[in-house]
Design a protein around this motif. Structure first.
Motif: not given
Length: 331
Positions: A42-61
């Motif tokens: 169903v999806e056929r992208p030419g490139v995958l951009i892995d953002v899983g390790r970017l510093p976006l993994d916190t919950v901030q007050e």
């Protein structure tokens, strides 16, 4: 599976620049939906951009009492966060109602928002589907559509949005934070998703190359009584036949604050504006709740096999509203 390129940027800026350099690329984080769609073709992208390790993994007050949830915070971590459980219980409940424990450990906040419909016609390359291939038709309309939309659908598409989390976020007045070549912007979750109209292939109002960087949970709904309830075919690991998220604050017997959103009924989380308008300032009680919910569901357009969704959604909403409303004072 078709071949594709793979990039792992070190920053949000690099990710967006990589996407601009590779039109048609897809961002990858947990992969719990995208990888399935790659396998199905169903999806056929030419490139995958892995953002899983970017510093976006916190919950901030935030200083005003709001919470900012990073886009790569895992669903299991968000559901277990004490601040979310205490201040936004509908969100925690919606996350725990979705998928399995193993998937929640992998799935991310941003990916959850962007997951695509589980309509079998969309997932089967041998079936017509305007969402997958514009102009090919909607096989579900005259085919199997027991699980499909009763609100906001069009002749071109009757698919439903699968996210439980998005329903709770819509009722809580949360916002999606996006970063693209034009900088940062925010959209209310309730307005982030499109209705199908003539272009069901466009799920959201996200611009090409934009990356979800977070979700803002506002201070205005923090601590307000809220709850999420879902009806499904089996007790776990099943998508909603219908669901509802409710925020309800009552002062002196009168509805002072209300947010209601339905899931499993439409192409997007369905914010029940007619219900909210009828309830705000009204006495909190069964009669007012019944009338207000009926106003919203009067707009439903059920198909041959899914009319059961209307009373199901009604009963779910009334149950949650009545449970959240304070018990009347006794003499």
């Amino acid at each position: 599976m078709n071949g594709f390129g793979y990039l792992r940027p070190d920053s949000v800026q690099e990710a967006v620049e990589a996407h601009a350099a590779h039109p048609g690329a897809r961002y990858l984080a947990g992969g719990t939906n995208l990888v399935d769609l790659l396998k199905l073709g169903v999806e056929r992208p030419g490139v995958l951009i892995d953002v899983g390790r970017l510093p976006l993994d916190t919950v901030q007050e935030l200083p005003d009492g709001a919470l900012r949830v990073g886009a790569t915070v895992r669903n299991s971590d968000l559901a277990a966060d004490p601040r979310v459980r205490d201040r936004y219980p509908a969100l925690s409940q919606s996350l725990l109602a979705g998928a399995s424990g193993q998937l929640r450990n992998a799935a991310t906040t941003g990916g959850n928002l962007l997951q695509r419909t589980r309509c079998p016609y969309f997932q089967d390359l041998d079936k017509p589907c305007n969402k997958r291939e514009p102009g090919s038709g909607c096989g579900a309309r005259d085919g199997v559509h027991r699980d499909h939309a009763v609100l906001g659908h069009s002749p071109h598409c009757i698919a439903t949005h699968p996210s439980d989390m998005a329903v709770a976020l819509a009722a809580l007045d949360a916002q999606v934070e996006l970063y693209g070549t034009d900088g940062t912007r925010r959209l209310p979750v309730a307005d982030f998703y499109r209705l199908p109209g003539e272009h069901p292939e466009r799920d959201t109002w996200i611009r090409p190359g934009e990356l979800i960087t977070g979700v803002l949970l506002p201070a205005a709904t923090a601590g307000a009584p809220s709850a999420y309830r879902k009806a499904r075919d089996r007790a776990s690991y099943a998508f909603a036949l219908a669901s509802v998220a409710v925020v309800l604050r009552v002062a002196d017997g009168v509805v002072d604050q209300v947010g209601v959103a339905f899931g499993g009924l439409a192409h997007r989380p369905w914010r029940a504006r007619h219900t909210e308008l009828a309830l705000l300032g009204a006495p909190a009680g069964p009669a007012a709740f019944e009338g207000a919910v009926a106003l919203e569901l009067a707009h439903a357009e059920a198909l041959r096999d899914n009319a059961y969704k209307v009373p199901l959604a009604r009963n779910l909403a009334l149950d949650v509203l009545n449970r959240l409303a304070p018990a009347p004072a006794t003499a």
